[in-house]
Design a protein around this motif. Structure first.
Motif, PDB file in Angstrom:
ATOM      1  N   UNK A   1     -16.910   7.752  24.890  1.00 31.06           N
ATOM      2  CA  UNK A   1     -15.672   8.525  24.929  1.00 31.06           C
ATOM      3  C   UNK A   1     -15.789   9.749  24.035  1.00 31.06           C
ATOM      4  N   UNK A   2     -15.113  10.834  24.426  1.00 34.53           N
ATOM      5  CA  UNK A   2     -15.031  12.054  23.626  1.00 34.53           C
ATOM      6  C   UNK A   2     -13.571  12.240  23.238  1.00 34.53           C
ATOM      7  N   UNK A   3     -13.328  12.376  21.956  1.00 36.63           N
ATOM      8  CA  UNK A   3     -11.966  12.352  21.425  1.00 36.63           C
ATOM      9  C   UNK A   3     -11.595  13.687  20.793  1.00 36.63           C
ATOM     10  N   UNK A   4     -10.431  14.228  21.202  1.00 34.81           N
ATOM     11  CA  UNK A   4      -9.874  15.426  20.570  1.00 34.81           C
ATOM     12  C   UNK A   4      -8.382  15.216  20.343  1.00 34.81           C
ATOM     13  N   UNK A   5      -7.796  16.081  19.533  1.00 37.85           N
ATOM     14  CA  UNK A   5      -6.357  16.073  19.348  1.00 37.85           C
ATOM     15  C   UNK A   5      -5.696  17.072  20.282  1.00 37.85           C
ATOM     16  N   UNK A   6      -4.380  16.990  20.391  1.00 33.30           N
ATOM     17  CA  UNK A   6      -3.681  17.918  21.275  1.00 33.30           C
ATOM     18  C   UNK A   6      -3.803  19.365  20.794  1.00 33.30           C
ATOM     19  N   UNK A   7      -3.961  19.567  19.490  1.00 36.63           N
ATOM     20  CA  UNK A   7      -4.116  20.922  18.976  1.00 36.63           C
ATOM     21  C   UNK A   7      -5.349  21.598  19.551  1.00 36.63           C
ATOM     22  N   UNK A   8      -6.482  20.897  19.513  1.00 33.14           N
ATOM     23  CA  UNK A   8      -7.714  21.443  20.079  1.00 33.14           C
ATOM     24  C   UNK A   8      -7.605  21.582  21.589  1.00 33.14           C
ATOM     25  N   UNK A   9      -6.997  20.582  22.234  1.00 31.49           N
ATOM     26  CA  UNK A   9      -6.855  20.628  23.689  1.00 31.49           C
ATOM     27  C   UNK A   9      -6.041  21.840  24.130  1.00 31.49           C
ATOM     28  N   UNK A  10      -4.995  22.179  23.395  1.00 29.99           N
ATOM     29  CA  UNK A  10      -4.146  23.313  23.755  1.00 29.99           C
ATOM     30  C   UNK A  10      -4.785  24.647  23.373  1.00 29.99           C
ATOM     31  N   UNK A  11      -5.464  24.677  22.220  1.00 28.59           N
ATOM     32  CA  UNK A  11      -6.025  25.940  21.741  1.00 28.59           C
ATOM     33  C   UNK A  11      -7.290  26.340  22.500  1.00 28.59           C
ATOM     34  N   UNK A  12      -8.169  25.351  22.791  1.00 33.26           N
ATOM     35  CA  UNK A  12      -9.477  25.664  23.367  1.00 33.26           C
ATOM     36  C   UNK A  12      -9.585  25.352  24.860  1.00 33.26           C
ATOM     37  N   UNK A  13      -8.674  24.533  25.386  1.00 34.93           N
ATOM     38  CA  UNK A  13      -8.727  24.098  26.787  1.00 34.93           C
ATOM     39  C   UNK A  13     -10.136  23.635  27.171  1.00 34.93           C
ATOM     40  N   UNK A  14     -10.693  22.650  26.449  1.00 39.58           N
ATOM     41  CA  UNK A  14     -12.065  22.214  26.708  1.00 39.58           C
ATOM     42  C   UNK A  14     -12.166  21.340  27.948  1.00 39.58           C
TER      43      UNK A  14
ATOM     44  N   UNK B   1      -7.867  21.911  31.647  1.00 36.15           N
ATOM     45  CA  UNK B   1      -9.151  21.383  32.096  1.00 36.15           C
ATOM     46  C   UNK B   1      -9.217  19.864  31.945  1.00 36.15           C
ATOM     47  N   UNK B   2      -8.547  19.337  30.924  1.00 26.91           N
ATOM     48  CA  UNK B   2      -8.590  17.900  30.686  1.00 26.91           C
ATOM     49  C   UNK B   2      -7.792  17.100  31.715  1.00 26.91           C
ATOM     50  N   UNK B   3      -7.081  17.793  32.591  1.00 24.37           N
ATOM     51  CA  UNK B   3      -6.387  17.118  33.693  1.00 24.37           C
ATOM     52  C   UNK B   3      -7.194  17.206  34.996  1.00 24.37           C
ATOM     53  N   UNK B   4      -8.401  17.743  34.919  1.00 24.52           N
ATOM     54  CA  UNK B   4      -9.228  17.885  36.113  1.00 24.52           C
ATOM     55  C   UNK B   4      -9.759  16.522  36.546  1.00 24.52           C
ATOM     56  N   UNK B   5     -10.321  16.492  37.753  1.00 26.01           N
ATOM     57  CA  UNK B   5     -10.884  15.255  38.300  1.00 26.01           C
ATOM     58  C   UNK B   5     -12.346  15.070  37.907  1.00 26.01           C
ATOM     59  N   UNK B   6     -12.880  15.947  37.048  1.00 22.16           N
ATOM     60  CA  UNK B   6     -14.288  15.849  36.654  1.00 22.16           C
ATOM     61  C   UNK B   6     -14.589  14.544  35.928  1.00 22.16           C
ATOM     62  N   UNK B   7     -13.618  14.056  35.165  1.00 25.08           N
ATOM     63  CA  UNK B   7     -13.798  12.832  34.397  1.00 25.08           C
ATOM     64  C   UNK B   7     -12.428  12.227  34.131  1.00 25.08           C
ATOM     65  N   UNK B   8     -12.427  10.951  33.792  1.00 21.81           N
ATOM     66  CA  UNK B   8     -11.168  10.275  33.476  1.00 21.81           C
ATOM     67  C   UNK B   8     -10.673  10.725  32.104  1.00 21.81           C
ATOM     68  N   UNK B   9      -9.361  10.883  31.966  1.00 21.52           N
ATOM     69  CA  UNK B   9      -8.768  11.269  30.686  1.00 21.52           C
ATOM     70  C   UNK B   9      -7.712  10.251  30.292  1.00 21.52           C
TER      71      UNK B   9
END
Length: 357
Positions: free
Chosen positions: A208-221, A252-260
């Motif tokens: 698993x790869x873990x981030x916080x919502x701050x990084x998810x919103x700022x960087x859209x990884x 991007x984290x809502x894409x179908x590339x991988x489970x979130x």
């Protein structure tokens, strides 16, 4: 925790004294087979070799991933009737519980093997005890040979079993002066293409790869494992977002590339408990300075991988946020495990320093 068993400890010491070169040769083969088992996987990497009384190898096997036959069962299937009276060499103590598959200790006993030699005792309290089950069935058991070599094959899995939670690796890329982004927020790319490829190589070995919502919103990884051209590679780790702020539908984290998996709240221990229930053994922490600090403050980081670029910014986002340390005497000290040059950058592998007893 490891199973406290003074009898086993004595038997392992005795086994080391009486091990034959033949035993060691076949056990090394079992450990080599274990290296064929896939990563990542919630189960340990295990190899097995069955040797007939005349010394011929009649069966080999290794675990191919969750839900597939265990190494011992695959070796038994290869051996067929020749398993009766054979010696089984296994890199990890045969399991003693029923999950997706049955207990290997019982399978070996029912197949009529005469002796079992295993390397690493099973640290998982749910599965441990296979050696005792085999002894109770009248089978000669030798355990603890080459245990360190076998444990190295399952370094992360072993530590996760001992901790009762996922093993946590915090990865961060920074400039030489410890900045992860410039003052204007730009951060792509601090490190080089070879360093980014190395990150994807290591990501691929995690659950698993873990981030916080701050990084998810700022960087859209994307948080996927990709090749140099950005194409997804193979099995994708579970993407985990910790926090309460919602992500836009276009993220991007809502894409179908991988489970979130979205985990509400901000408590690292609770997040790891949920990941453990999901079968995660190795969590790769890529959150920003605030999330990393939270895990460090709670002593929930087991390994740190830092990519340092030969670059200076002088200002910008710090490598880590406030750790609640007010004086040098309370500093969080780290042991340097490895140093490697990756392109123009340097990769440091560190671990929290062992505390004095």
């Amino acid at each position: 925790m490891n199973r406290p068993d003074a009898t086993d400890a004595a038997q392992h010491a005795d086994a080391a004294q009486h091990a034959t070169e033949t035993d060691l040769t076949h056990l090394r083969r079992a450990i080599a087979l274990a290296l064929r088992s896939p990563l990542p996987d919630p189960n340990p990497r295990v190899g097995a070799v069955l040797v007939a009384p005349d010394g011929s190898v009649v069966g080999e096997g290794w675990h191919h991933g969750a839900g597939t036959p265990h190494a011992e069962v695959e070796a038994l299937q290869a051996a067929g009737p020749a398993a009766r009276g054979a010696t089984a060499y296994v890199s990890l103590e045969p399991c003693n519980h029923t999950g997706r598959t049955g207990p290997c200790a019982v399978a070996l006993a029912e197949a009529g093997v005469a002796r079992v030699v295993f390397a690493q005792p099973d640290p998982n309290p749910t599965a441990a005890g296979g050696g005792d089950t085999l002894r109770a069935a009248g089978i000669a058991v030798t355990g603890g040979l080459l245990a360190a070599e076998s444990e190295a094959v399952n370094r992360v899995w072993t530590r996760s079993a001992q901790l009762g939670r996922p093993y946590v690796t915090w990865k961060v890329a920074a400039t030489l002066d410890g900045r992860t982004a410039a003052a204007d927020g730009t951060s792509r790319w601090i490190t080089s293409a070879p360093a980014r490829a190395d990150v994807h190589r290591l990501r691929a070995m995690c659950d698993a790869i873990l981030v916080g919502t701050g990084t998810a919103l700022a960087d859209d990884p994307r948080l996927t494992v990709r090749d140099a051209d950005g194409r997804p590679l193979g099995r994708q780790p579970l993407r985990v977002v910790l926090g309460d702020r919602p992500l836009p539908t276009t993220a991007e984290l809502r894409s179908a590339e991988a489970e979130t998996l979205f985990v509400p709240g901000h408590v690292p221990g609770e997040a790891l408990a949920e990941l453990a229930r999901a079968g995660v053994r190795h969590a790769w922490l890529e959150g920003g300075a605030t999330l990393a600090a939270a895990f460090l403050r709670d002593r929930l980081v087991d390994e740190i991988i830092v990519y340092l670029a030969p670059t200076l910014l002088g200002a910008g986002r710090p490598l880590v946020a406030d750790l609640g340390i007010g004086t040098l005497a309370d500093a969080l000290h780290l042991d340097l495990v490895d140093v490697a040059r990756v392109g123009p950058d340097v990769r440091l592998t560190l671990a929290p320093a062992r505390r004095e007893a």
